[in-house]
Design a protein around this motif. Sequence first.
Motif, PDB file in Angstrom:
ATOM      1  N   GLY A 269       0.791  -1.224   0.000  1.00 39.27           N
ATOM      2  CA  GLY A 269       0.000   0.000   0.000  1.00 39.27           C
ATOM      3  C   GLY A 269       0.820   1.270   0.000  1.00 39.27           C
ATOM      4  N   MET A 270       2.143   1.151   0.085  1.00 43.26           N
ATOM      5  CA  MET A 270       3.001   2.339   0.088  1.00 43.26           C
ATOM      6  C   MET A 270       3.062   2.995  -1.287  1.00 43.26           C
ATOM      7  N   ALA A 271       2.763   2.234  -2.321  1.00 41.19           N
ATOM      8  CA  ALA A 271       2.797   2.737  -3.700  1.00 41.19           C
ATOM      9  C   ALA A 271       1.511   2.338  -4.403  1.00 41.19           C
ATOM     10  N   PRO A 272       1.173   2.997  -5.515  1.00 42.13           N
ATOM     11  CA  PRO A 272      -0.038   2.609  -6.262  1.00 42.13           C
ATOM     12  C   PRO A 272       0.087   1.202  -6.833  1.00 42.13           C
ATOM     13  N   HIS A 273      -1.059   0.631  -7.208  1.00 39.98           N
ATOM     14  CA  HIS A 273      -1.105  -0.661  -7.884  1.00 39.98           C
ATOM     15  C   HIS A 273      -2.055  -0.537  -9.066  1.00 39.98           C
ATOM     16  N   GLY A 274      -1.664  -1.120 -10.197  1.00 40.74           N
ATOM     17  CA  GLY A 274      -2.490  -1.022 -11.388  1.00 40.74           C
ATOM     18  C   GLY A 274      -3.730  -1.875 -11.355  1.00 40.74           C
ATOM     19  N   GLY A 275      -3.782  -2.867 -10.460  1.00 37.55           N
ATOM     20  CA  GLY A 275      -4.967  -3.696 -10.308  1.00 37.55           C
ATOM     21  C   GLY A 275      -4.833  -5.098 -10.838  1.00 37.55           C
ATOM     22  N   GLY A 276      -3.849  -5.362 -11.681  1.00 37.58           N
ATOM     23  CA  GLY A 276      -3.680  -6.695 -12.248  1.00 37.58           C
ATOM     24  C   GLY A 276      -2.872  -7.598 -11.341  1.00 37.58           C
ATOM     25  N   ALA A 277      -3.308  -8.861 -11.218  1.00 39.49           N
ATOM     26  CA  ALA A 277      -2.571  -9.849 -10.441  1.00 39.49           C
ATOM     27  C   ALA A 277      -1.407 -10.394 -11.263  1.00 39.49           C
ATOM     28  N   PHE A 278      -0.476 -11.052 -10.575  1.00 40.17           N
ATOM     29  CA  PHE A 278       0.705 -11.618 -11.219  1.00 40.17           C
ATOM     30  C   PHE A 278       0.587 -13.134 -11.416  1.00 40.17           C
ATOM     31  N   SER A 279       0.192 -13.825 -10.368  1.00 40.71           N
ATOM     32  CA  SER A 279       0.296 -15.283 -10.355  1.00 40.71           C
ATOM     33  C   SER A 279      -0.586 -15.937 -11.409  1.00 40.71           C
ATOM     34  N   GLY A 280      -0.076 -17.013 -11.988  1.00 39.16           N
ATOM     35  CA  GLY A 280      -0.799 -17.776 -12.992  1.00 39.16           C
ATOM     36  C   GLY A 280      -0.640 -17.260 -14.394  1.00 39.16           C
ATOM     37  N   LYS A 281       0.177 -16.217 -14.596  1.00 41.51           N
ATOM     38  CA  LYS A 281       0.316 -15.593 -15.905  1.00 41.51           C
ATOM     39  C   LYS A 281       1.732 -15.743 -16.440  1.00 41.51           C
ATOM     40  N   ASP A 282       1.841 -16.104 -17.727  1.00 40.69           N
ATOM     41  CA  ASP A 282       3.148 -16.086 -18.359  1.00 40.69           C
ATOM     42  C   ASP A 282       3.543 -14.636 -18.625  1.00 40.69           C
ATOM     43  N   SER A 283       4.777 -14.449 -19.067  1.00 36.26           N
ATOM     44  CA  SER A 283       5.325 -13.091 -19.120  1.00 36.26           C
ATOM     45  C   SER A 283       4.901 -12.277 -20.328  1.00 36.26           C
ATOM     46  N   THR A 284       4.045 -12.813 -21.236  1.00 33.04           N
ATOM     47  CA  THR A 284       3.442 -11.937 -22.240  1.00 33.04           C
ATOM     48  C   THR A 284       2.387 -11.047 -21.607  1.00 33.04           C
ATOM     49  N   LYS A 285       1.903 -11.462 -20.430  1.00 35.58           N
ATOM     50  CA  LYS A 285       0.915 -10.655 -19.721  1.00 35.58           C
ATOM     51  C   LYS A 285       1.650  -9.534 -18.994  1.00 35.58           C
ATOM     52  N   VAL A 286       1.450  -8.303 -19.479  1.00 37.09           N
ATOM     53  CA  VAL A 286       2.200  -7.188 -18.916  1.00 37.09           C
ATOM     54  C   VAL A 286       1.801  -6.880 -17.476  1.00 37.09           C
ATOM     55  N   ASP A 287       0.631  -7.380 -17.038  1.00 35.05           N
ATOM     56  CA  ASP A 287       0.323  -7.269 -15.610  1.00 35.05           C
ATOM     57  C   ASP A 287       1.502  -7.756 -14.780  1.00 35.05           C
ATOM     58  N   ARG A 288       2.127  -8.809 -15.269  1.00 39.85           N
ATOM     59  CA  ARG A 288       3.249  -9.396 -14.543  1.00 39.85           C
ATOM     60  C   ARG A 288       4.591  -8.813 -14.997  1.00 39.85           C
ATOM     61  N   SER A 289       4.892  -8.964 -16.289  1.00 38.33           N
ATOM     62  CA  SER A 289       6.234  -8.616 -16.767  1.00 38.33           C
ATOM     63  C   SER A 289       6.531  -7.126 -16.664  1.00 38.33           C
ATOM     64  N   ALA A 290       5.564  -6.264 -16.958  1.00 36.81           N
ATOM     65  CA  ALA A 290       5.817  -4.826 -16.866  1.00 36.81           C
ATOM     66  C   ALA A 290       5.900  -4.363 -15.417  1.00 36.81           C
ATOM     67  N   ALA A 291       5.167  -5.034 -14.527  1.00 34.92           N
ATOM     68  CA  ALA A 291       5.311  -4.730 -13.095  1.00 34.92           C
ATOM     69  C   ALA A 291       6.710  -5.098 -12.618  1.00 34.92           C
ATOM     70  N   TYR A 292       7.228  -6.211 -13.145  1.00 36.92           N
ATOM     71  CA  TYR A 292       8.608  -6.588 -12.808  1.00 36.92           C
ATOM     72  C   TYR A 292       9.594  -5.573 -13.386  1.00 36.92           C
ATOM     73  N   ALA A 293       9.339  -5.115 -14.616  1.00 38.57           N
ATOM     74  CA  ALA A 293      10.241  -4.151 -15.248  1.00 38.57           C
ATOM     75  C   ALA A 293      10.260  -2.824 -14.496  1.00 38.57           C
ATOM     76  N   THR A 294       9.095  -2.352 -14.071  1.00 34.60           N
ATOM     77  CA  THR A 294       9.062  -1.075 -13.353  1.00 34.60           C
ATOM     78  C   THR A 294       9.740  -1.187 -11.989  1.00 34.60           C
ATOM     79  N   ARG A 295       9.586  -2.318 -11.323  1.00 36.27           N
ATOM     80  CA  ARG A 295      10.308  -2.538 -10.061  1.00 36.27           C
ATOM     81  C   ARG A 295      11.820  -2.540 -10.323  1.00 36.27           C
ATOM     82  N   TYR A 296      12.234  -3.227 -11.366  1.00 37.28           N
ATOM     83  CA  TYR A 296      13.651  -3.322 -11.733  1.00 37.28           C
ATOM     84  C   TYR A 296      14.234  -1.928 -11.980  1.00 37.28           C
ATOM     85  N   LEU A 297      13.528  -1.126 -12.765  1.00 39.31           N
ATOM     86  CA  LEU A 297      14.004   0.228 -13.026  1.00 39.31           C
ATOM     87  C   LEU A 297      14.025   1.065 -11.754  1.00 39.31           C
ATOM     88  N   ALA A 298      12.945   0.979 -10.970  1.00 39.19           N
ATOM     89  CA  ALA A 298      12.875   1.779  -9.746  1.00 39.19           C
ATOM     90  C   ALA A 298      13.996   1.420  -8.785  1.00 39.19           C
TER      91      ALA A 298
END
Length: 398
Positions: free
Chosen positions: A266-295
């Motif tokens: 809750g310290m930061a916003p969330h886009g609303g998409g879950a991660f689990s159960g999704k391969d990495s074409t689903k940007v809910d997961r992969s782009a969330a990982y990318a933004t964390r990586y950059l941050a």
Amino acid sequence: MSRKHYDFTSESVSEGHPDKVADRISDEIVDLYFRESVKDGMSPWDIRVAAETLTTTNKVIIAGETRGSDRITPEMIIETARAAIKDIGYEQEGFHWKHADIDVLLHAQSADIAQGVDQGDGPTKEEGAGDQGIMFGYACSDTEDFMPAPVYYSHKILERLAKARKEEGVTQLGPDSKAQVTVAYRDRKPVHAKSIVLSTQHLDASLNSADIAKLVKPYVYEVLPDGWITEDTIWHINPTGKFVIGGPDGDTGLTGRKIIVDTYGGMAPHGGGAFSGKDSTKVDRSAAYATRYLAKNIVAAGLAPWVDIQLSYAIGVATPTSIYVNVDDANDVSGDVIERICREVMDLTPRGIRKHLNLNQPIFARTAAYGHFGRKPDADGGFSWEKTDLVEAIRAAL
């Protein structure tokens, strides 16, 4: 945060929480498809999984869309789910890895989605995003792993209890537990635990709250920084008295219901998409990982004490529709400069993210509990988004 002095609270839930059991099963299926399909000669770029799981009293339902090896049968998926439940530790009358009834309702991925996602098939001929949406990444200097302290230490408490239960013979504890830590911030720095809430399943029905408190408090002291627990720290341990019936027998679990636990508490916003159960074409997961990586790399590079990054995508379109960076107004490096740097140091198309972070691997089941972020990178490529290997490139791009 604009205030200098405040208290902030975040929670975590254990791997035995019913929602986390569902997340774990869904992610085990993602790993199964990557592992077995590649064995059969399929390109990992072509594998697709979107698996949702429901758990309740001695019942598991798995549904969704997949593309992978024909050798992966419902029986193989059921075996995978049972192994996950066993590893978590459920051998109880109301939820048992061996006896739970498991239904598999997976089917082939929609051709309409596939044509926009697969490279060469969409209007742009590039690999497009698996869906529209917004994703956020965050990092701060609260902890050595660049995570907000409240959620970070909530995770650590439950990880320590799991280790005690599974590796150190503390058989009184059950798999299901929740922790919540309120951290006092002074001059925007975390300084001590204002309150600690911990509810843990116990298998001995004769134990009461005082007994559980005596059992678990040493582990809490062990994982929190020295001096963080003071005589003024407020404790609530198993405040209802007993917690014997737990897990999916006590409450229904669903994939994706703990997205705030999975991210920044809750310290930061969330886009609303879950991660689990999704391969990495689903940007809910992969782009969330990318933004964390950059941050994380931006904070590690010293460009800001905290940073929040948003990406957005359109289904079937490769290039992000926007990038937004939020930093403190008084920060030496402005948000628009950091936006430029983000574009320069990383290809933020879905394919670029998958390649840069090496996400076409069976590395996802381990993310299902205790947070997707603030973890140590694994030698086999797991948690690659937690590396700080962009620091020099970021500094050079200033």
